[in-house]
Design a protein around this motif. Structure first.
Motif, PDB file in Angstrom:
ATOM      1  N   LYS A  73      10.746  39.499 -24.034  1.00 63.80           N
ATOM      2  CA  LYS A  73      12.005  40.082 -23.550  1.00 63.80           C
ATOM      3  C   LYS A  73      11.742  41.150 -22.489  1.00 63.80           C
ATOM      4  CE  LYS A  73      15.536  38.144 -25.398  1.00 63.80           C
ATOM      5  NZ  LYS A  73      16.465  37.395 -24.549  1.00 63.80           N
ATOM      6  N   LEU A  74      10.717  41.966 -22.681  1.00 68.07           N
ATOM      7  CA  LEU A  74      10.380  42.988 -21.690  1.00 68.07           C
ATOM      8  C   LEU A  74      10.006  42.343 -20.351  1.00 68.07           C
ATOM      9  CD1 LEU A  74       8.317  45.513 -23.832  1.00 68.07           C
ATOM     10  CD2 LEU A  74      10.669  45.750 -23.035  1.00 68.07           C
ATOM     11  N   VAL A  75       9.262  41.247 -20.410  1.00 67.24           N
ATOM     12  CA  VAL A  75       8.909  40.518 -19.195  1.00 67.24           C
ATOM     13  C   VAL A  75      10.171  39.984 -18.532  1.00 67.24           C
ATOM     14  CG1 VAL A  75       7.767  38.431 -18.315  1.00 67.24           C
ATOM     15  CG2 VAL A  75       6.578  39.905 -19.943  1.00 67.24           C
ATOM     16  N   GLU A  76      11.033  39.368 -19.333  1.00 66.13           N
ATOM     17  CA  GLU A  76      12.282  38.812 -18.808  1.00 66.13           C
ATOM     18  C   GLU A  76      13.145  39.886 -18.158  1.00 66.13           C
ATOM     19  OE1 GLU A  76      16.371  36.933 -20.677  1.00 66.13           O
ATOM     20  OE2 GLU A  76      14.494  36.625 -21.779  1.00 66.13           O
ATOM     21  N   TRP A  77      13.314  41.000 -18.838  1.00 65.13           N
ATOM     22  CA  TRP A  77      14.170  42.081 -18.326  1.00 65.13           C
ATOM     23  C   TRP A  77      13.581  42.714 -17.069  1.00 65.13           C
ATOM     24  CZ3 TRP A  77      14.472  44.254 -23.908  1.00 65.13           C
ATOM     25  CH2 TRP A  77      15.401  43.505 -24.647  1.00 65.13           C
TER      26      TRP A  77
ATOM     27  N   ALA B 143      14.047  43.306 -11.192  1.00 68.31           N
ATOM     28  CA  ALA B 143      13.482  43.168  -9.842  1.00 68.31           C
ATOM     29  C   ALA B 143      14.319  42.213  -8.991  1.00 68.31           C
ATOM     30  CB  ALA B 143      12.045  42.672  -9.926  1.00 68.31           C
ATOM     31  N   GLU B 144      14.861  41.200  -9.627  1.00 70.26           N
ATOM     32  CA  GLU B 144      15.709  40.242  -8.918  1.00 70.26           C
ATOM     33  C   GLU B 144      17.048  40.873  -8.533  1.00 70.26           C
ATOM     34  OE1 GLU B 144      18.222  36.440 -10.404  1.00 70.26           O
ATOM     35  OE2 GLU B 144      16.105  36.438 -10.957  1.00 70.26           O
TER      36      GLU B 144
ATOM     37  N   HIS C 299       5.177  47.104   1.497  1.00 70.16           N
ATOM     38  CA  HIS C 299       4.571  46.369   0.397  1.00 70.16           C
ATOM     39  C   HIS C 299       5.403  46.330  -0.888  1.00 70.16           C
ATOM     40  CE1 HIS C 299       1.077  46.259   2.933  1.00 70.16           C
ATOM     41  NE2 HIS C 299       0.970  47.570   2.909  1.00 70.16           N
ATOM     42  N   LEU C 300       6.197  47.350  -1.152  1.00 70.95           N
ATOM     43  CA  LEU C 300       6.874  47.412  -2.435  1.00 70.95           C
ATOM     44  C   LEU C 300       7.999  46.389  -2.564  1.00 70.95           C
ATOM     45  CD1 LEU C 300       7.031  51.235  -3.161  1.00 70.95           C
ATOM     46  CD2 LEU C 300       5.472  49.548  -4.080  1.00 70.95           C
ATOM     47  N   CYS C 301       8.441  45.806  -1.474  1.00 70.35           N
ATOM     48  CA  CYS C 301       9.551  44.853  -1.547  1.00 70.35           C
ATOM     49  C   CYS C 301       9.085  43.442  -1.886  1.00 70.35           C
ATOM     50  CB  CYS C 301      10.362  44.864  -0.258  1.00 70.35           C
ATOM     51  SG  CYS C 301       9.409  44.389   1.187  1.00 70.35           S
ATOM     52  N   LEU C 302       7.815  43.162  -1.861  1.00 69.33           N
ATOM     53  CA  LEU C 302       7.294  41.821  -2.108  1.00 69.33           C
ATOM     54  C   LEU C 302       7.016  41.613  -3.599  1.00 69.33           C
ATOM     55  CD1 LEU C 302       4.797  41.724   0.886  1.00 69.33           C
ATOM     56  CD2 LEU C 302       7.121  40.801   0.792  1.00 69.33           C
ATOM     57  N   TRP C 303       8.062  41.380  -4.363  1.00 71.89           N
ATOM     58  CA  TRP C 303       7.934  41.256  -5.819  1.00 71.89           C
ATOM     59  C   TRP C 303       7.427  39.879  -6.220  1.00 71.89           C
ATOM     60  CZ3 TRP C 303       7.707  43.997 -10.093  1.00 71.89           C
ATOM     61  CH2 TRP C 303       7.901  43.363 -11.310  1.00 71.89           C
ATOM     62  N   GLN C 304       6.448  39.865  -7.098  1.00 70.64           N
ATOM     63  CA  GLN C 304       5.981  38.660  -7.755  1.00 70.64           C
ATOM     64  C   GLN C 304       6.311  38.816  -9.231  1.00 70.64           C
ATOM     65  OE1 GLN C 304       4.548  35.951  -6.273  1.00 70.64           O
ATOM     66  NE2 GLN C 304       4.954  36.979  -4.336  1.00 70.64           N
TER      67      GLN C 304
ATOM     68  N   PHE D  37       1.279  48.733  -9.585  1.00 61.40           N
ATOM     69  CA  PHE D  37       1.659  49.737 -10.576  1.00 61.40           C
ATOM     70  C   PHE D  37       2.995  50.376 -10.190  1.00 61.40           C
ATOM     71  CE2 PHE D  37       1.871  54.098 -12.027  1.00 61.40           C
ATOM     72  CZ  PHE D  37       1.690  53.947 -13.388  1.00 61.40           C
ATOM     73  N   GLN D  38       3.142  50.716  -8.926  1.00 56.50           N
ATOM     74  CA  GLN D  38       4.389  51.337  -8.462  1.00 56.50           C
ATOM     75  C   GLN D  38       5.561  50.365  -8.544  1.00 56.50           C
ATOM     76  OE1 GLN D  38       2.905  52.640  -4.662  1.00 56.50           O
ATOM     77  NE2 GLN D  38       2.587  54.740  -5.389  1.00 56.50           N
ATOM     78  N   GLN D  39       5.323  49.092  -8.251  1.00 60.16           N
ATOM     79  CA  GLN D  39       6.377  48.096  -8.398  1.00 60.16           C
ATOM     80  C   GLN D  39       6.851  48.016  -9.839  1.00 60.16           C
ATOM     81  OE1 GLN D  39       4.410  44.568  -6.893  1.00 60.16           O
ATOM     82  NE2 GLN D  39       5.765  44.552  -5.114  1.00 60.16           N
ATOM     83  N   LEU D  40       5.903  47.888 -10.758  1.00 61.35           N
ATOM     84  CA  LEU D  40       6.265  47.798 -12.160  1.00 61.35           C
ATOM     85  C   LEU D  40       6.953  49.057 -12.655  1.00 61.35           C
ATOM     86  CD1 LEU D  40       3.106  45.956 -13.494  1.00 61.35           C
ATOM     87  CD2 LEU D  40       5.435  45.050 -13.402  1.00 61.35           C
ATOM     88  N   ALA D  41       6.498  50.204 -12.172  1.00 64.29           N
ATOM     89  CA  ALA D  41       7.139  51.480 -12.560  1.00 64.29           C
ATOM     90  C   ALA D  41       8.589  51.523 -12.114  1.00 64.29           C
ATOM     91  CB  ALA D  41       6.352  52.648 -11.970  1.00 64.29           C
ATOM     92  N   CYS D  42       8.889  50.922 -10.980  1.00 65.63           N
ATOM     93  CA  CYS D  42      10.270  50.908 -10.482  1.00 65.63           C
ATOM     94  C   CYS D  42      11.164  49.940 -11.245  1.00 65.63           C
ATOM     95  CB  CYS D  42      10.290  50.544  -8.998  1.00 65.63           C
ATOM     96  SG  CYS D  42       9.643  51.828  -7.931  1.00 65.63           S
ATOM     97  N   HIS D  43      10.612  48.856 -11.701  1.00 67.35           N
ATOM     98  CA  HIS D  43      11.438  47.803 -12.298  1.00 67.35           C
ATOM     99  C   HIS D  43      11.401  47.754 -13.821  1.00 67.35           C
ATOM    100  CE1 HIS D  43      12.728  46.212  -8.531  1.00 67.35           C
ATOM    101  NE2 HIS D  43      11.478  46.047  -8.130  1.00 67.35           N
TER     102      HIS D  43
END
Length: 85
Positions: free
Chosen positions: A3-7, A12-13, A23-28, A78-84
């Motif tokens: 669920k954490l992965v899904e959320w 991010a979507e 770089h921070l806008c290129l979400w995988q 790390f910064q991407q994940l921290a934001c989302h």
């Protein structure tokens, strides 16, 4: 954890980061293993305190050892994940 992965991926979507921010806008999409690594980095950072986040990814050594966080995750991710998360 699923669920954490899904959320996290859904957030991010729904809320992409500012395109002006390099770089921070290129979400995988993330996965369980990556979130476990993210949590481990957060715990490590709580135990080993530095003056700023960037210090954990520098090539300099602290007290004769190097921070291990960069072995598991880059600072941009790390910064991407921290934001989302």
């Amino acid at each position: 954890m699923d669920k954490l992965v899904e959320w996290t991926n859904k957030h991010a979507e729904l809320y992409p980061l500012d395109e002006d921010n390099e770089h921070l806008c290129l979400w995988q999409p993330t996965c369980k293993q990556e979130l476990y690594a993210y949590f481990a980095v957060q715990i490590y950072m709580g135990i080993t305190v530095e003056s700023c986040i960037e210090e954990y990814w520098k090539d300099l050594t602290t007290y004769g050892t190097e921070h291990i966080v960069k072995r598991y995750m880059g600072i941009v991710r790390f910064q991407q994940l921290a934001c989302h998360f």
